[in-house]
Design a protein around this motif. Structure first.
Motif: not given
Length: 225
Positions: A5-6, A33-37, A66-68
């Motif tokens: 999470v960024v 990470a394979s999934w980034v928010v 990636v989820l924005v």
């Protein structure tokens, strides 16, 4: 599965925001990470820069989900795939603090709930973490708070990003730019024995009421901070 999470400090120019978010995603991928928010930056939420952001993410961080965290006024639901930890519901703005929106999110049976409330003060940050802890044992096993940081008092974006799993804070951002990581067992499902939906903290309910031009009636005014 490692998720990231960024938390992002908004830059003076949107092009700088774009570069910073892409760089953070690349660093998160390098960290496993394979999934980034990512948080929503309004200047990148539509138009040419929005398209460029996604093109850059696909080219510079291939294979990373990636989820924005934008919900466009309604709950956004995304199914889990090989890059996501599970069925994910995203709420943004005041929907994060609205009982009807939380009930609707709960009805989807998510494993992950992403909140992007746009906190307007340090007190709202604290109350949001309190609510997120309760939601992790009632709505979704993993609750993510993803925010920008550095805003003036009263404006959205005061940090407080966190990753929570079943009532435990796995990672919590300090002020400023930060990338948080957590390892979760995928696919993530809803809590096995979910508790009732929590009450909205009075401070957050007051925020929603103020945005709607209402006055919140409370037994103890001090609860409003």
């Amino acid at each position: 599965m490692r998720i990231a999470v960024v938390q992002h400090v908004v830059r003076p120019a949107p092009a700088q925001d774009l570069e910073a978010l892409v760089a953070a995603t690349i660093r998160a991928a390098a960290g496993g990470a394979s999934w980034v928010v990512l948080p929503v930056v309004p200047a990148l939420d539509e138009g040419p820069l929005h398209e460029e952001l996604w093109c850059r993410l696909e080219s510079d961080a291939p294979g990373v989900g990636v989820l924005v965290a934008s919900a466009d006024g309604d709950a956004s639901v995304s199914e889990g795939d090989e890059t996501a930890p599970g069925l994910t519901v995203t709420l943004a703005g005041d929907d994060c603090y609205t009982p009807a929106s939380l009930a609707a999110a709960h009805a989807h049976g998510p494993g992950v709930l992403v909140l992007a409330p746009g906190t307007e003060s340090e007190l709202q940050v604290e109350a949001t973490l309190e609510l997120a802890l309760a939601l992790s044992t009632s709505v979704a096993s993993v609750v993510i708070v993803v925010e920008t940081d550095g805003a003036e008092p009263g404006e959205p974006g005061h940090g407080g990003s966190a990753i929570i799993h079943l009532g435990e804070v796995l990672a919590e951002a300090l002020p400023g730019d930060e990338i948080m990581y957590a390892d979760v067992e995928a696919p993530v499902g809803p809590p096995e024995a979910p508790g009732p939906l929590p009450e909205i903290p009075p401070l957050l309910a007051q925020r929603v009421a103020a945005h709607q031009g209402r006055k919140l009636e409370v037994d103890y005014p001090a609860d409003l901070g």
